[in-house]
Design a protein around this motif. Structure first.
Motif, mmCIF file in Angstrom:
data_model
loop_
_atom_site.group_PDB
_atom_site.id
_atom_site.type_symbol
_atom_site.label_atom_id
_atom_site.label_comp_id
_atom_site.label_asym_id
_atom_site.label_seq_id
_atom_site.Cartn_x
_atom_site.Cartn_y
_atom_site.Cartn_z
ATOM 1 N N HIS A 152 39.551 45.250 41.703
ATOM 2 C CA HIS A 152 38.094 45.104 41.670
ATOM 3 C C HIS A 152 37.543 45.974 40.547
ATOM 4 C CE1 HIS A 152 37.954 43.430 45.850
ATOM 5 N NE2 HIS A 152 39.133 44.022 45.856
ATOM 6 N N HIS B 103 30.863 42.738 39.441
ATOM 7 C CA HIS B 103 31.948 42.748 40.419
ATOM 8 C C HIS B 103 32.979 41.707 39.989
ATOM 9 C CE1 HIS B 103 33.045 43.078 44.947
ATOM 10 N NE2 HIS B 103 34.108 43.144 44.166
ATOM 11 N N HIS C 248 37.059 40.437 39.709
ATOM 12 C CA HIS C 248 38.363 40.487 40.368
ATOM 13 C C HIS C 248 39.415 40.005 39.388
ATOM 14 C CE1 HIS C 248 36.279 39.806 44.486
ATOM 15 N NE2 HIS C 248 36.322 41.086 44.174
ATOM 16 N N HIS D 268 40.952 47.840 47.025
ATOM 17 C CA HIS D 268 40.338 48.276 48.276
ATOM 18 C C HIS D 268 40.532 47.249 49.380
ATOM 19 C CE1 HIS D 268 36.619 45.877 47.860
ATOM 20 N NE2 HIS D 268 36.466 46.354 46.640
HETATM 21 ZN ZN LIG Z 1 35.746 42.931 44.819
#
Ligand SMILES: [Zn+2]
Length: 83
Positions: A76, A33, A35, A68
């Protein structure tokens, strides 16, 4: 007799440790995950990508970089090797 039992217990502990490391490594690979900032300027004006039309993602797109939660300036990534 005690020496054999000690060696047996040591072998079990080492094997358990090995499998725990292996399981943790696999879980770490599955929970990617990342960013990154997503700022686009057109003629010096920061564009707003927080509208729902930019946030909606298909199953195909969720495997890549995407926006999102109506946050238009953070991308993301949930897959290894996504570009
Ligand atoms: Zn994220």
């Amino acid at each position: 007799m005690k020496k054999k039992l000690l060696v047996f217990l040591l072998a079990i502990v080492l094997l358990a440790g090995f499998f725990l490391v292996l399981i943790n490594k696999n879980q770490a690979q599955q929970s990617i995950h990342y960013h990154t900032g997503f700022l686009i300027y057109i003629d010096g004006i920061l564009q707003d990508f927080s509208a729902q039309k930019y946030i909606e993602i298909s199953a195909y797109q969720i495997e890549k970089a995407h926006l999102h939660d109506n946050v238009g300036d953070v991308v993301h990534v949930h897959q290894p090797g996504a570009t």
